[in-house]
Design an enzyme around this catalytic site. Structure first.
Site, PDB file in Angstrom:
ATOM      1  N   ARG A 103       1.129  -1.206  -0.253  1.00  0.00           N
ATOM      2  CA  ARG A 103       0.058  -0.143  -0.060  1.00  0.00           C
ATOM      3  C   ARG A 103       0.495   1.068  -0.083  1.00  0.00           C
ATOM      4  O   ARG A 103       0.771   1.803  -0.884  1.00  0.00           O
ATOM      5  CB  ARG A 103      -0.939  -0.135   1.280  1.00  0.00           C
ATOM      6  CG  ARG A 103      -1.325   1.447   1.251  1.00  0.00           C
ATOM      7  CD  ARG A 103      -2.018   1.139   2.816  1.00  0.00           C
ATOM      8  NE  ARG A 103      -2.182   2.522   2.818  1.00  0.00           N
ATOM      9  CZ  ARG A 103      -1.527   3.482   3.772  1.00  0.00           C
ATOM     10  NH1 ARG A 103      -0.267   3.744   4.339  1.00  0.00           N
ATOM     11  NH2 ARG A 103      -2.102   4.476   4.259  1.00  0.00           N
ATOM     12  N   GLU A 193      -6.743   7.895   0.450  1.00  0.00           N
ATOM     13  CA  GLU A 193      -5.891   6.540   0.380  1.00  0.00           C
ATOM     14  C   GLU A 193      -7.118   6.342   1.056  1.00  0.00           C
ATOM     15  O   GLU A 193      -8.094   6.605   2.419  1.00  0.00           O
ATOM     16  CB  GLU A 193      -5.438   5.631   1.116  1.00  0.00           C
ATOM     17  CG  GLU A 193      -4.945   4.596   0.839  1.00  0.00           C
ATOM     18  CD  GLU A 193      -5.413   4.203   2.369  1.00  0.00           C
ATOM     19  OE1 GLU A 193      -6.897   3.696   2.282  1.00  0.00           O
ATOM     20  OE2 GLU A 193      -5.110   3.166   3.279  1.00  0.00           O
ATOM     21  N   GLU A 202     -17.562   1.781   4.851  1.00  0.00           N
ATOM     22  CA  GLU A 202     -17.201   3.741   5.287  1.00  0.00           C
ATOM     23  C   GLU A 202     -17.321   4.610   4.784  1.00  0.00           C
ATOM     24  O   GLU A 202     -17.296   5.428   4.842  1.00  0.00           O
ATOM     25  CB  GLU A 202     -15.658   3.321   6.471  1.00  0.00           C
ATOM     26  CG  GLU A 202     -15.540   2.032   7.347  1.00  0.00           C
ATOM     27  CD  GLU A 202     -13.903   2.656   8.384  1.00  0.00           C
ATOM     28  OE1 GLU A 202     -14.515   1.957   9.424  1.00  0.00           O
ATOM     29  OE2 GLU A 202     -13.711   3.089   7.676  1.00  0.00           O
TER      30      GLU A 202
END
Length: 415
Positions: A103, A193, A202
């Site tokens: 990531r 991100e 979310e």
């Protein structure tokens, strides 16, 4: 379906529910409804099927397609901001994210590969956390300014980190939600991100779209630039054995009556952070949803629908579906490379891992069988960070050309 006498309706206790997924009746005594319809339940006939009313018509409906009716004015914080932003105020989640090398290094590589094009430009890092991407921009490129935006208490620590790393002349930290944001001006690049489990969970993506519409210059760049949700039918033998088969005869005793309860408890919701082995895929995966971050609109998030068609590549037990996402970063240079972060099982493991969606009962599939269907991601109309993922599928067998099995299941995340 039938009209019911008014006196009969008055004598029955009723409860109000809202449909969380579309349901198309397949029997005469069933009631069709769409997402968001408000239904009155008169009798919980069984755990799976309830007797309900919609617009004066009565019929059976699947209980898993409903949620209790909650008036929005009774909800103190539909976005659950205190809980959400509070969780990012401690180091636990930031340690997990920063330790995720695929990531973090993908974002670093995006900045590095665009360093010459970033010179003199203004960048917004939305939901910056500890400010790692902002620091990459300041240290690896020569932007005119970086606006690091963070709504959680971590923003106070981010300011110190920016100073300690000598980037205070370039990086400015803004503490607050995007709806309340006041910046010196518009930006050339918006980086964030924002991805959650099954890509959207979310719904931080809404904040990104709000920031894009207000603060990104015309022709500006979004990082990620596009995103996709992938799906594959899979085996999950160990998961099924540990949580269902276990109850058949533990310690030589018959506990099998608990298997249905175990199935409901363990498999009614998705299993996040499932580490899937590539060999557990029964087919090649496919992208069931694709998002263009430059054109995606906030109303689009309410309901996203995709289709799939898999050809089974090897015989095995179909325990469920696995889902993951990928995001793409377009270059600021028209001839530059597009970089990708892929969280699937054929790529380096990330902190998201994969999401496992278990069937109620496994099905054996033969090589060559086809599995087609539809996926629906429906945002919770009240609890705005939550959603329901619904799957409908049809299996066609190579062993029997006329054999056809259908199934459907909905997975709430979380309400």
């Amino acid at each position: 379906m039938e009209e019911v006498d008014e006196d009969l309706k008055k004598c029955q206790p009723v409860e109000d529910f809202v449909g969380v997924a579309d349901f198309c009746a397949t029997e005469d005594n069933q009631l069709s409804f769409t997402t968001g319809d408000r239904l009155r339940v008169h009798d919980r006939t069984s755990p799976e099927w309830w007797w309900a009313e919609l617009y004066g018509l009565f019929g059976y409906i699947p209980s898993s397609y409903l949620r209790p009716c909650i008036d929005e004015e009774d909800v103190d914080d539909a976005w659950q901001d205190e809980e959400y932003f509070g969780s990012y105020g401690s180091l636990k989640l930031h340690l997990e994210m920063l330790s995720d090398k695929p990531r973090t290094e993908t974002y670093r590589e995006v900045v590095l590969s665009n360093r010459h094009c970033l010179e003199g430009r203004v960048v917004m890092d939305l939901g910056c956390g500890t400010g790692i991407i902002s620091l990459f921009c300041a240290r690896l490129a020569e932007p005119a300014a970086v606006y690091a935006v963070e709504a959680s208490p971590m923003a106070d620590q981010t300011r110190e980190l920016v100073t300690r790393n000598g980037c205070q002349s370039v990086v400015s930290v803004f503490k607050g939600r995007v709806e309340e944001l006041a910046l010196p001006g518009k930006v050339d690049v918006l980086v964030s991100e924002w991805m959650g489990n099954c890509l959207l969970f979310e719904f931080m993506v809404e904040s990104v779209l709000l920031a894009r519409d207000r603060w990104l210059k015309e022709g500006g760049m979004m990082w990620p630039s596009s995103a996709a949700l992938s799906l594959v039918p899979c085996q999950a033998e160990e998961e099924y054995r540990r949580k269902i088969v276990f109850w058949e005869k533990p310690y030589g005793l018959d506990f099998s009556c608990l298997k249905s309860l175990a199935q409901k408890e363990f498999f009614s919701k998705p299993k996040f952070s499932h580490e899937m082995k590539p060999e557990d895929c029964l087919s090649a995966p496919c992208d069931v949803l694709t998002l263009d971050m430059h054109s995606l609109q906030i109303p689009d998030l309410e309901k996203l629908k995709g289709e799939f068609c898999f050809r089974v590549e090897k015989s095995g037990t179909f325990h469920g579906f696995a889902a993951w996402f990928s995001v793409q970063f377009h270059s600021l240079d028209e001839e530059g490379p597009t970089l990708e972060l892929n969280t699937g099982p054929h790529h380096p493991l990330t902190h998201w891992k994969q999401t496992l969606l278990m069937l109620d009962s496994p099905v054996f599939l033969h090589q060559g069988d086809s599995l087609s269907g539809m996926i629906l991601l429906h945002r919770n109309p009240v609890w705005r960070r939550h959603m329901t993922l619904s799957l409908h599928w049809t299996i066609r067998s190579t062993q029997d050309s006329e054999a056809c099995k259908t199934g459907q299941k909905s997975f709430p995340m979380w309400r």
